[in-house]
Scaffold this active site. Structure first.
Site, PDB file in Angstrom:
ATOM      1  N   ASP A  43    -123.392 -89.412  -6.856  1.00  0.00           N
ATOM      2  CA  ASP A  43    -122.589 -89.711  -8.040  1.00  0.00           C
ATOM      3  C   ASP A  43    -122.264 -91.200  -8.104  1.00  0.00           C
ATOM      4  O   ASP A  43    -121.677 -91.758  -7.180  1.00  0.00           O
ATOM      5  CB  ASP A  43    -121.285 -88.901  -7.990  1.00  0.00           C
ATOM      6  CG  ASP A  43    -120.396 -89.152  -9.204  1.00  0.00           C
ATOM      7  OD1 ASP A  43    -120.453 -88.333 -10.134  1.00  0.00           O
ATOM      8  OD2 ASP A  43    -119.657 -90.147  -9.211  1.00  0.00           O
ATOM      9  N   TYR A  48    -118.979 -98.856 -11.521  1.00  0.00           N
ATOM     10  CA  TYR A  48    -118.950 -99.061 -10.067  1.00  0.00           C
ATOM     11  C   TYR A  48    -119.791-100.272  -9.642  1.00  0.00           C
ATOM     12  O   TYR A  48    -119.623-100.781  -8.544  1.00  0.00           O
ATOM     13  CB  TYR A  48    -119.481 -97.834  -9.306  1.00  0.00           C
ATOM     14  CG  TYR A  48    -118.738 -96.546  -9.511  1.00  0.00           C
ATOM     15  CD1 TYR A  48    -117.515 -96.503 -10.187  1.00  0.00           C
ATOM     16  CD2 TYR A  48    -119.254 -95.345  -9.017  1.00  0.00           C
ATOM     17  CE1 TYR A  48    -116.849 -95.308 -10.373  1.00  0.00           C
ATOM     18  CE2 TYR A  48    -118.587 -94.143  -9.197  1.00  0.00           C
ATOM     19  CZ  TYR A  48    -117.388 -94.127  -9.883  1.00  0.00           C
ATOM     20  OH  TYR A  48    -116.735 -92.931 -10.067  1.00  0.00           O
ATOM     21  N   LYS A  73    -122.357 -92.597 -15.308  1.00  0.00           N
ATOM     22  CA  LYS A  73    -121.351 -92.430 -16.366  1.00  0.00           C
ATOM     23  C   LYS A  73    -121.291 -93.642 -17.291  1.00  0.00           C
ATOM     24  O   LYS A  73    -121.493 -94.779 -16.854  1.00  0.00           O
ATOM     25  CB  LYS A  73    -119.967 -92.196 -15.753  1.00  0.00           C
ATOM     26  CG  LYS A  73    -119.947 -91.158 -14.639  1.00  0.00           C
ATOM     27  CD  LYS A  73    -118.576 -91.020 -13.998  1.00  0.00           C
ATOM     28  CE  LYS A  73    -118.652 -90.269 -12.688  1.00  0.00           C
ATOM     29  NZ  LYS A  73    -119.011 -91.111 -11.551  1.00  0.00           N
ATOM     30  N   HIS A 106    -117.289 -91.344 -19.192  1.00  0.00           N
ATOM     31  CA  HIS A 106    -116.386 -91.544 -18.054  1.00  0.00           C
ATOM     32  C   HIS A 106    -114.917 -91.262 -18.415  1.00  0.00           C
ATOM     33  O   HIS A 106    -114.189 -90.660 -17.625  1.00  0.00           O
ATOM     34  CB  HIS A 106    -116.538 -92.980 -17.536  1.00  0.00           C
ATOM     35  CG  HIS A 106    -116.201 -93.150 -16.102  1.00  0.00           C
ATOM     36  ND1 HIS A 106    -116.810 -94.068 -15.286  1.00  0.00           N
ATOM     37  CD2 HIS A 106    -115.306 -92.514 -15.301  1.00  0.00           C
ATOM     38  CE1 HIS A 106    -116.317 -94.003 -14.063  1.00  0.00           C
ATOM     39  NE2 HIS A 106    -115.397 -93.065 -14.045  1.00  0.00           N
TER      40      HIS A 106
END
Length: 280
Positions: A43, A48, A73, A106
């Site tokens: 994931d 990120y 996401k 998200h």
């Protein structure tokens, strides 16, 4: 590894690796290590900043791409039809893959940040439905959607979200939202499964862990999967990565499940979809 069937016919492993805060080299090594230990769900997310590292980690593992389930996401500042299409292409290019297994919104648009949040979410979802129809995404879903966001989406959606990834841990497991998602045939996935470390201070969890000769984190993760909820604990330590997948040789009793269900609130992130980016 046990898999859960999604409402679109695809299947997802019930335990995966979360990669939040995994930096470039750390990210590559932790993904490769996780895959070598039996993980197949990885994931990540655009925000990120490690989608490329995840792709490199998958390649380093030398496991076939089709045997790995990749989730990424769309960030909440990039919602809308055109923006979704553009951002998705970046999320496809960074890990150097031909398709994404699961693509999530998200965070939902909300009244604080968008003039017409319902339309923004609907337009975003329409773009994702088209990308799915083109075969670029296997499954589409959402993250951090409350019931009101889901109900608004249902007004225009042709595809029901396969997953809602939400904050779900002992002390804050959004029981009503979880029940609503299950009723709608939407699988729930947990983020922050260890309550930002607060579970390690809890005596009830310590007692249950000792009884099973397991760690507190293993008890928490086991509690989550016994709710038929997917869990994606994050770690870059090979030892912890191994520990987090060793969940299938013990079972919590109904009484133990109930004790954990009833724990008072702890470890809540303060993140709420209606008021982002502020925290309570």
């Amino acid at each position: 590894m046990r898999k859960i069937s999604l409402n679109d016919g695809n299947k997802i492993p019930i335990v995966g690796l979360g990669t939040y805060k995994a930096t470039e080299q750390e990210g590559i090594e932790s993904v490769a290590a996780a895959i070598s230990k039996g993980y197949s769900l990885i994931d990540t997310a655009a925000i990120y900043g490690n989608e490329e590292a995840v792709g490199k980690g998958i390649k380093a593992s030398e496991v076939l791409r089709e045997d790995i389930f990749v989730t990424t996401k769309l960030w909440r500042e990039n919602l809308g039809y055109e923006s979704t299409k553009k951002e998705f292409e970046k999320s496809l290019k960074r890990p150097d893959v031909d398709y994404i297994d699961l693509y999530l919104i998200h965070w939902p648009a909300n009244a604080k940040n968008y003039d017409n949040w319902q339309k923004t979410n609907a337009d975003t979802w329409r773009a994702m439905e088209e990308l799915q129809a083109e075969g670029k995404i296997k499954s589409i879903g959402v993250s951090n959607f409350f019931q009101e966001h889901l109900e608004a989406l249902f007004q225009t959606a042709n595809v029901i979200p396969a997953i809602n990834q939400i904050e779900f841990h002992p002390g804050y497991w959004q029981e009503e939202l979880t029940a609503y998602c299950k009723k709608q045939n939407i699988v729930v996935e947990s983020w922050s499964p260890l309550a930002r470390g607060k579970v390690f201070e809890n005596k009830v969890l310590e007692t249950i862990a000792k009884k099973h000769n397991k760690s507190v984190s293993q008890v928490c993760l086991r509690w989550i999967i016994q709710h038929d909820v997917i869990v994606i604990p994050k770690s870059t330590s090979p030892e912890r990565i191994q520990e987090n997948i060793d969940l299938f040789d013990f079972e919590l009793s109904a009484a133990e499940m109930e004790k954990i269900n009833k724990l008072p609130q702890m470890g809540f992130s303060g993140e709420l979809p209606n008021i982002w980016p502020d925290k309570v």
